[in-house]
Design a protein around this motif. Structure first.
Motif, PDB file in Angstrom:
ATOM      1  N   UNK A   1       0.842  -1.179   0.000  1.00 36.52           N
ATOM      2  CA  UNK A   1       0.000   0.000   0.000  1.00 36.52           C
ATOM      3  C   UNK A   1       0.886   1.241   0.000  1.00 36.52           C
ATOM      4  N   UNK A   2       0.501   2.203  -0.800  1.00 37.25           N
ATOM      5  CA  UNK A   2       1.223   3.467  -0.872  1.00 37.25           C
ATOM      6  C   UNK A   2       0.375   4.531  -0.192  1.00 37.25           C
ATOM      7  N   UNK A   3       0.969   5.219   0.760  1.00 36.59           N
ATOM      8  CA  UNK A   3       0.313   6.342   1.425  1.00 36.59           C
ATOM      9  C   UNK A   3       1.217   7.550   1.230  1.00 36.59           C
ATOM     10  N   UNK A   4       0.681   8.597   0.655  1.00 38.65           N
ATOM     11  CA  UNK A   4       1.502   9.777   0.401  1.00 38.65           C
ATOM     12  C   UNK A   4       0.607  11.004   0.518  1.00 38.65           C
ATOM     13  N   UNK A   5       1.082  12.038   1.159  1.00 40.52           N
ATOM     14  CA  UNK A   5       0.313  13.273   1.226  1.00 40.52           C
ATOM     15  C   UNK A   5       0.993  14.349   0.396  1.00 40.52           C
ATOM     16  N   UNK A   6       0.286  15.426   0.186  1.00 39.24           N
ATOM     17  CA  UNK A   6       0.757  16.486  -0.687  1.00 39.24           C
ATOM     18  C   UNK A   6       2.115  17.028  -0.263  1.00 39.24           C
TER      19      UNK A   6
END
Length: 124
Positions: A1-6
């Protein structure tokens, strides 16, 4: 799973704004997702020869104009897709920045930038 914020996305000055690249080729998804700002009052001559692109407007307004002159307004909630690698003008209204969520297929490597000073349409 990839979790990335701005805040952790790769940010690139693409020519007339910023492209925050949330998914890239190295993520292995086969497509890219960007959160792109187009500066108010700018006009960009663009063409994606190696990518298909779809853009969904979430803020601001402007227009996308085909090389033959067909114009379509861009407002929040409207999507446009360049399914034939069309050369086009992307124009942000003079009142506020235009903000788009864009999907590129195949995926961007992440370092692509436009040369808006070149003759013709900038491409990658």
């Amino acid at each position: 799973m990839i979790i990335r914020d701005l805040e952790s996305a790769k940010t690139v000055e693409w020519g007339n704004g910023l492209s925050r690249r949330l998914l890239l080729e190295s993520d292995g998804m086969g497509y890219s997702v960007t959160d792109t700002i187009v500066r108010a009052g700018t006009k960009s001559r663009l063409e994606y020869r190696s990518h298909l692109e779809a853009c969904y407007c979430i803020e601001g307004s402007g227009e996308v104009v085909s090389a033959s002159g067909d114009s379509h307004s861009i407002t929040p909630g409207r999507l446009y897709a360049l399914d034939q690698h069309e050369a086009h003008y992307l124009i942000a209204s003079p009142h506020a920045d235009l903000r788009l969520v864009c999907v590129f297929s195949p995926a961007l490597t992440g370092d692509e930038r436009h040369d808006l000073d070149a003759d013709g349409f900038s491409h990658y």
